[in-house]
Motif scaffolding. Structure first.
Motif, short mmCIF file in Angstrom:
data_model
loop_
_atom_site.label_atom_id
_atom_site.label_comp_id
_atom_site.label_asym_id
_atom_site.label_seq_id
_atom_site.Cartn_x
_atom_site.Cartn_y
_atom_site.Cartn_z
N ASP A 60 0.80 -1.19 0.16
CA ASP A 60 -0.01 0.02 -0.17
C ASP A 60 0.84 1.27 -0.04
O ASP A 60 1.98 1.36 -0.01
N GLY A 61 0.32 2.29 -0.03
CA GLY A 61 1.01 3.59 -0.50
C GLY A 61 1.76 3.98 0.96
O GLY A 61 2.73 4.64 0.85
N TYR A 62 1.14 3.54 2.14
CA TYR A 62 1.93 4.03 3.33
C TYR A 62 3.43 3.35 3.39
O TYR A 62 4.20 3.76 3.73
N GLU A 63 3.42 2.00 3.08
CA GLU A 63 4.53 1.38 2.89
C GLU A 63 5.60 1.78 2.08
O GLU A 63 6.73 1.72 2.05
N VAL A 64 5.03 2.08 0.70
CA VAL A 64 5.80 2.66 -0.30
C VAL A 64 6.38 3.91 0.01
O VAL A 64 7.80 4.40 -0.14
N CYS A 65 5.70 4.75 0.75
CA CYS A 65 6.21 6.14 1.38
C CYS A 65 7.23 5.90 2.17
O CYS A 65 8.27 6.74 2.17
N ARG A 66 7.14 5.05 3.20
CA ARG A 66 8.14 4.82 4.01
C ARG A 66 9.61 4.27 3.44
O ARG A 66 10.57 4.60 3.91
N ARG A 67 9.34 3.28 2.58
CA ARG A 67 10.47 2.97 1.90
C ARG A 67 11.10 3.93 0.88
O ARG A 67 12.25 4.19 0.75
N LEU A 68 10.56 4.85 0.50
CA LEU A 68 10.97 6.08 -0.38
C LEU A 68 11.78 6.81 0.73
O LEU A 68 12.92 7.43 0.18
N LYS A 69 11.27 6.98 1.72
CA LYS A 69 11.94 8.12 2.73
C LYS A 69 13.09 7.40 3.28
O LYS A 69 13.98 8.07 3.86
N LEU A 95 1.04 11.30 6.88
CA LEU A 95 2.20 12.21 7.47
C LEU A 95 3.19 11.68 8.25
O LEU A 95 4.52 11.92 8.09
N GLU A 96 2.87 10.77 9.19
CA GLU A 96 4.02 9.98 10.02
C GLU A 96 4.72 9.16 9.17
O GLU A 96 5.83 8.73 9.49
N ALA A 97 4.24 8.56 8.04
CA ALA A 97 5.04 7.76 7.19
C ALA A 97 6.15 8.35 6.25
O ALA A 97 6.84 7.83 5.59
N GLY A 98 5.80 9.76 6.42
CA GLY A 98 7.08 10.50 5.67
C GLY A 98 6.25 11.60 4.54
O GLY A 98 6.98 12.11 4.02
N ALA A 99 5.10 11.35 4.31
CA ALA A 99 4.50 12.30 3.21
C ALA A 99 4.53 13.67 3.47
O ALA A 99 4.14 14.01 4.70
N ARG A 265 2.10 17.46 10.75
CA ARG A 265 2.55 18.60 9.91
C ARG A 265 3.58 19.44 10.24
O ARG A 265 4.47 19.79 9.48
N VAL A 266 3.45 19.73 11.61
CA VAL A 266 4.78 20.55 12.08
C VAL A 266 5.99 20.04 12.13
O VAL A 266 7.13 20.33 11.66
N ALA A 267 6.03 18.64 12.21
CA ALA A 267 7.23 17.67 12.22
C ALA A 267 7.52 17.65 10.88
O ALA A 267 8.83 17.71 10.47
N THR A 268 6.91 17.34 9.66
CA THR A 268 7.07 17.29 8.39
C THR A 268 7.85 18.62 8.01
O THR A 268 8.96 18.87 7.31
N GLN A 269 7.16 19.86 8.24
CA GLN A 269 7.88 21.09 8.00
C GLN A 269 9.14 21.37 8.63
O GLN A 269 10.07 21.97 7.84
N THR A 270 9.32 21.02 9.71
CA THR A 270 10.55 21.30 10.60
C THR A 270 11.75 20.22 9.95
O THR A 270 12.97 21.09 9.63
N ARG A 271 11.43 19.22 9.56
CA ARG A 271 12.53 18.56 8.88
C ARG A 271 13.01 19.13 7.55
O ARG A 271 13.98 19.04 7.24
N ARG A 272 11.88 19.39 6.71
CA ARG A 272 12.16 20.04 5.52
C ARG A 272 13.00 21.10 5.72
O ARG A 272 13.91 21.38 4.95
#
Length: 456
Positions: A60-69, A95-99, A265-272
């Motif tokens: 599924d997309g969650y696993e694909v996202c985790r592997r890409l990240k 978002l937690e998977a890295g999206a 979302r805050v975690a994603t933006q902070t990392r970016r």
């Protein structure tokens, strides 16, 4: 701004529809029909953005996202997850998977293009920095310290005129380890000028102020230009949201805010944002390494040659004098032979320190190599340069050099120096360096530990 976008969906009709929409906006589209194919295409083709369906058979997309990240070769690619699932828990999981973002099917074209535009702006900065640092550490291969910096709590400014909303936002963010200030608190403490700000949470709906003007202000002010801006708005206010994204907002969260989604979302933006900052630091470090001698911290031969040419042109144009001092540590080979190269390195480092203490801020101290040093002295006559060289010579000979901190063993070190001065339009950098070396040779031949100058 165009981009290559990878569309991942197991249904052919969905892929074709998304391809048509994107190509109508002049994007280049890559297609993948399952998770395994998506991983392969992403790594080989390196798209700028990935639109990833969640509900796919097999992976599924969650696993694909985790592997890409999790793959250094693809971890930098922004991912927008697309799904028919509309629950907040599904967005949070993505978002937690890295999206980087999450859109619900049927995808609103207005929202999709606004998200792609925001991600394109981020990519433009990150891609340029990755290219510049490509000769150093590979993109995505972060050190342990850098990974810690990515996960550290953020400094967040909340701009909202509703006190109840601020309280609802503040509590979960502070519980997650972030530092939160309101605009009034920030102004009272001058936090925008003294504290590093990571994120602005900017309310768009039902505000007494003009939020778009404030968004533009943050993007055009030096201290906040690189800050991530997450705008908060009702679903009905999509036009103002799109305008905010055009002005430089980096993410959108619907109100009323769900705490878990806000934290993700805050975690994603902070990392970016911190990833871009780490890339900037690497580029700056790479530039520094290209012109600085790593043992002594002085400038290297490349920088020396560039500065010589620059100051010669200025002297030729303005008629101001310019001098150079060539210095060489006396009997340095004997230091290495008798006490070892580690002791020799300690002598070189202390030698560089003593020179730096005894020159002016505008003087340029270089180590072309070995035990050779050169001081470029802009706007300096030959007599003043000789006086400065003599000051350096006395500072070197004044006190012994420690070569072993454990035993406290010390040795005496002296320096010989030669001075050369710019003589006119026909003078070149090579001529000046040749005269300085000749004067240095005279000083060594006369018994060392002295300063000499040779006329043109």
């Amino acid at each position: 701004m165009s981009a290559r976008i990878l569309v991942v969906d197991d249904i052919l009709a969905n892929r074709r529809l998304m391809q048509a929409k994107l190509e109508a906006k002049y994007y280049t589209v890559l297609l993948a029909e399952n998770g395994v194919q998506a991983l392969q295409v992403a790594e080989t083709e390196q798209p700028e953005i990935i639109l990833l369906d969640v509900m796919m058979p097999g992976m599924d997309g969650y696993e694909v996202c985790r592997r890409l990240k999790g793959n250094p070769a693809t971890s930098h690619i922004p991912i927008v997850m697309l799904t028919a699932l509309s629950e907040a828990s599904d967005r949070i999981r993505g978002l937690e998977a890295g999206a980087d973002d999450f859109l619900t099917k049927p995808v609103d074209d207005f929202a999709l293009m606004a998200r792609i535009g925001a991600l394109n702006r981020y990519n433009a900065v990150a891609l340029e920095l990755r290219k510049r640092e490509a000769s150093g550490v590979k993109s995505g291969a972060l050190s342990e310290d850098e990974n810690e910096a990515l996960e550290r709590g953020a400094n967040i400014l909340v701009v909202d005129t509703n006190p109840r909303t601020i309280r609802e936002i503040r509590y979960p963010l502070e519980a997650a380890g972030h530092s939160v200030l309101t605009l009034e608190e920030a102004e009272g403490r001058s936090a925008l000028m003294t504290d590093p700000l990571d994120i602005v949470l900017l309310a768009l709906s039902d505000q007494a102020y003009d939020p778009l003007r404030l968004c533009a202000h943050f993007r055009t002010t030096g201290s906040t230009r690189s800050v991530s801006i997450i705008v908060m708005a009702h679903d009905r206010d999509r036009e103002i949201v799109a305008k905010a994204l055009d002005l430089g907002a980096t993410d959108v969260i619907s109100t009323p805010v769900i705490p878990e989604e806000l934290i993700a979302r805050v975690a994603t933006q902070t990392r970016r944002a911190r990833y871009v900052e780490i890339l900037r630091q690497r580029v700056d470090k790479g530039l520094e390494l290209s012109v600085v001698d790593q043992l002594t911290g002085l400038y290297n031969r490349r920088y020396m040659n560039n500065q010589m040419a620059l100051w010669l042109r200025r002297s030729a144009q303005g008629g101001s004098p310019m001098s150079v001092v060539s210095a060489d540590i006396d009997h340095f080979k004997a230091v290495n032979d008798m006490y070892g190269h580690e002791a020799g390195d300690r002598v070189l480092q202390e030698f560089a320190n003593r020179i730096m203490v005894n020159v002016r801020p505008k003087d340029i101290v270089c180590r072309p190599g070995g035990e050779e040093f050169l001081v470029i002295m802009p706007e300096t006559s030959g007599d003043l340069a000789c006086t400065a060289a003599e000051r350096i010579r006395r500072a070197i000979a004044a006190e012994p050099f420690e070569i072993d901190s454990a035993s406290g063993k010390e040795i005496d070190i002296t320096v010989s120096a030669g001075v050369a001065t710019y003589t006119g339009d026909d003078d070149t950098a090579a001529d000046m360096l040749k005269r300085a070396d000749k004067a240095l040779y005279v000083a060594k031949s006369a018994g060392r530990n002295q300063v000499k100058s040779v006329a043109a």
